[in-house]
Scaffold this motif. Structure first.
Motif, PDB file in Angstrom:
ATOM      1  N   SER A  79       0.830  -1.209   0.000  1.00 36.73           N
ATOM      2  CA  SER A  79       0.000   0.000   0.000  1.00 36.73           C
ATOM      3  C   SER A  79       0.867   1.262   0.000  1.00 36.73           C
ATOM      4  O   SER A  79       0.482   2.287  -0.563  1.00 36.73           O
ATOM      5  CB  SER A  79      -0.965   0.009   1.187  1.00 36.73           C
ATOM      6  N   TYR A  80       2.039   1.203   0.596  1.00 34.99           N
ATOM      7  CA  TYR A  80       2.948   2.347   0.620  1.00 34.99           C
ATOM      8  C   TYR A  80       3.293   2.793  -0.799  1.00 34.99           C
ATOM      9  O   TYR A  80       3.351   3.984  -1.101  1.00 34.99           O
ATOM     10  CB  TYR A  80       4.222   2.002   1.394  1.00 34.99           C
ATOM     11  N   PHE A  81       3.510   1.832  -1.696  1.00 33.80           N
ATOM     12  CA  PHE A  81       3.843   2.146  -3.083  1.00 33.80           C
ATOM     13  C   PHE A  81       2.607   2.217  -3.985  1.00 33.80           C
ATOM     14  O   PHE A  81       2.735   2.353  -5.195  1.00 33.80           O
ATOM     15  CB  PHE A  81       4.839   1.130  -3.644  1.00 33.80           C
ATOM     16  N   GLY A  82       1.411   2.104  -3.399  1.00 33.99           N
ATOM     17  CA  GLY A  82       0.186   2.249  -4.164  1.00 33.99           C
ATOM     18  C   GLY A  82      -0.175   1.040  -5.014  1.00 33.99           C
ATOM     19  O   GLY A  82      -0.970   1.151  -5.945  1.00 33.99           O
ATOM     20  N   LEU A  83       0.411  -0.110  -4.715  1.00 33.37           N
ATOM     21  CA  LEU A  83       0.093  -1.322  -5.483  1.00 33.37           C
ATOM     22  C   LEU A  83      -1.261  -1.897  -5.089  1.00 33.37           C
ATOM     23  O   LEU A  83      -1.910  -2.554  -5.904  1.00 33.37           O
ATOM     24  CB  LEU A  83       1.193  -2.364  -5.299  1.00 33.37           C
ATOM     25  N   VAL A  84      -1.655  -1.674  -3.839  1.00 31.77           N
ATOM     26  CA  VAL A  84      -2.978  -2.091  -3.357  1.00 31.77           C
ATOM     27  C   VAL A  84      -3.538  -0.939  -2.523  1.00 31.77           C
ATOM     28  O   VAL A  84      -2.782  -0.158  -1.949  1.00 31.77           O
ATOM     29  CB  VAL A  84      -2.920  -3.396  -2.506  1.00 31.77           C
ATOM     30  N   PRO A  85      -4.853  -0.836  -2.428  1.00 35.10           N
ATOM     31  CA  PRO A  85      -5.422   0.241  -1.604  1.00 35.10           C
ATOM     32  C   PRO A  85      -5.182  -0.027  -0.114  1.00 35.10           C
ATOM     33  O   PRO A  85      -5.243  -1.176   0.332  1.00 35.10           O
ATOM     34  CB  PRO A  85      -6.920   0.206  -1.921  1.00 35.10           C
ATOM     35  N   PRO A  86      -4.904   1.023   0.659  1.00 32.98           N
ATOM     36  CA  PRO A  86      -4.725   0.842   2.107  1.00 32.98           C
ATOM     37  C   PRO A  86      -5.977   0.229   2.728  1.00 32.98           C
ATOM     38  O   PRO A  86      -7.095   0.587   2.376  1.00 32.98           O
ATOM     39  CB  PRO A  86      -4.504   2.268   2.622  1.00 32.98           C
ATOM     40  N   GLY A  87      -5.769  -0.706   3.623  1.00 36.86           N
ATOM     41  CA  GLY A  87      -6.876  -1.353   4.308  1.00 36.86           C
ATOM     42  C   GLY A  87      -7.493  -2.520   3.556  1.00 36.86           C
ATOM     43  O   GLY A  87      -8.366  -3.197   4.089  1.00 36.86           O
ATOM     44  N   SER A  88      -7.055  -2.757   2.321  1.00 37.75           N
ATOM     45  CA  SER A  88      -7.615  -3.882   1.569  1.00 37.75           C
ATOM     46  C   SER A  88      -7.061  -5.202   2.117  1.00 37.75           C
ATOM     47  O   SER A  88      -6.110  -5.217   2.898  1.00 37.75           O
ATOM     48  CB  SER A  88      -7.301  -3.759   0.076  1.00 37.75           C
ATOM     49  N   ILE A  89      -7.644  -6.291   1.668  1.00 37.82           N
ATOM     50  CA  ILE A  89      -7.214  -7.610   2.143  1.00 37.82           C
ATOM     51  C   ILE A  89      -5.767  -7.910   1.718  1.00 37.82           C
ATOM     52  O   ILE A  89      -5.068  -8.675   2.368  1.00 37.82           O
ATOM     53  CB  ILE A  89      -8.180  -8.709   1.647  1.00 37.82           C
ATOM     54  N   LEU A  90      -5.309  -7.262   0.653  1.00 35.97           N
ATOM     55  CA  LEU A  90      -3.934  -7.462   0.180  1.00 35.97           C
ATOM     56  C   LEU A  90      -2.937  -6.496   0.819  1.00 35.97           C
ATOM     57  O   LEU A  90      -1.744  -6.580   0.540  1.00 35.97           O
ATOM     58  CB  LEU A  90      -3.881  -7.340  -1.341  1.00 35.97           C
ATOM     59  N   ASP A  91      -3.416  -5.597   1.654  1.00 36.43           N
ATOM     60  CA  ASP A  91      -2.542  -4.661   2.367  1.00 36.43           C
ATOM     61  C   ASP A  91      -1.970  -5.370   3.594  1.00 36.43           C
ATOM     62  O   ASP A  91      -2.390  -5.146   4.722  1.00 36.43           O
ATOM     63  CB  ASP A  91      -3.336  -3.412   2.765  1.00 36.43           C
ATOM     64  N   VAL A  92      -1.013  -6.239   3.338  1.00 34.71           N
ATOM     65  CA  VAL A  92      -0.457  -7.083   4.400  1.00 34.71           C
ATOM     66  C   VAL A  92       0.872  -6.507   4.890  1.00 34.71           C
ATOM     67  O   VAL A  92       1.551  -5.781   4.161  1.00 34.71           O
ATOM     68  CB  VAL A  92      -0.250  -8.530   3.905  1.00 34.71           C
ATOM     69  N   PRO A  93       1.258  -6.836   6.114  1.00 37.59           N
ATOM     70  CA  PRO A  93       2.559  -6.386   6.619  1.00 37.59           C
ATOM     71  C   PRO A  93       3.700  -6.990   5.797  1.00 37.59           C
ATOM     72  O   PRO A  93       3.561  -8.076   5.218  1.00 37.59           O
ATOM     73  CB  PRO A  93       2.607  -6.916   8.049  1.00 37.59           C
ATOM     74  N   ASN A  94       4.818  -6.297   5.770  1.00 38.80           N
ATOM     75  CA  ASN A  94       5.997  -6.810   5.067  1.00 38.80           C
ATOM     76  C   ASN A  94       6.388  -8.197   5.571  1.00 38.80           C
ATOM     77  O   ASN A  94       6.860  -9.032   4.798  1.00 38.80           O
ATOM     78  CB  ASN A  94       7.170  -5.854   5.232  1.00 38.80           C
ATOM     79  N   ALA A  95       6.197  -8.438   6.844  1.00 38.87           N
ATOM     80  CA  ALA A  95       6.550  -9.741   7.408  1.00 38.87           C
ATOM     81  C   ALA A  95       5.715 -10.865   6.794  1.00 38.87           C
ATOM     82  O   ALA A  95       6.207 -11.983   6.620  1.00 38.87           O
ATOM     83  CB  ALA A  95       6.385  -9.728   8.923  1.00 38.87           C
TER      84      ALA A  95
END
Length: 187
Positions: A79-95
């Protein structure tokens, strides 16, 4: 009936097996650290205010705080780079991305083409360089993060070495073939 392999063939095979075992060890350590990082991030995000929780990687005496670093916007690179919207199911932690990456090393990397392994390892290494630079700029110390950056560097070097060895081998094999064909033509 025991097979006898030429010494060079046996040593190359033994070295490759040893390298694969080392890479698997690094990847397993990466999975463990990534799972712990996801746990810490989840715990920090969902703990009640009255609950006292200190992560093992939060070492006040040296100014290290992984739990603080995990809360930064860069902690969710997709989400930081805008690849997925913030808060979406794909907005996962780097870990979580790390768990996928290291699990891939443990399960599928030996069956993938070397060029693809090198590409995947290069993506992970690029993200480590970016995140390490951010930690430096922000003057944050995250021992868990630095540990995964070291693991990524080692996995990248292993992928690079294998990629280079495979490409060097194929080009030298082609050169030997060309020389062999030239000899046949002269005779």
């Amino acid at each position: 009936c025991k097979r006898v392999y030429p010494t060079w063939n046996h040593s190359v095979r033994q070295k490759r097996m040893s390298t694969n075992a080392k890479m698997s060890l690094y990847a397993a350590l990466g999975v463990i650290l990534s799972v712990y990082a996801v746990y810490v991030e989840h715990k920090m995000a969902h703990k009640p205010p009255e609950e006292d929780f200190t992560a093992l990687c939060d070492i006040e005496s040296i100014g290290a705080s992984c739990s603080a670093v995990f809360q930064l916007p860069e902690g969710r690179m997709l989400s930081y780079f805008g690849l997925v919207p913030p808060g979406s199911i794909l907005d996962v932690p780097n870990a979580a991305l790390g768990i996928v990456y290291y699990s891939l090393w443990l399960t599928a990397m030996t069956s993938l083409p070397q060029v693809l392994i090198f590409f995947i390892a290069s993506l992970a290494m690029s993200s480590s360089i970016f995140l390490a630079a951010k930690l430096f700029v922000l003057s944050e110390l995250c021992l868990l993060c630095l540990s995964t950056h070291v693991i990524n560097a080692r996995l990248w070097w292993g992928a690079y070495s294998s990629f280079r060895a495979e490409n060097g081998k194929s080009s030298s094999s082609a050169s030997n073939n060309d020389r062999g064909q030239a000899k046949i033509k002269r005779v």
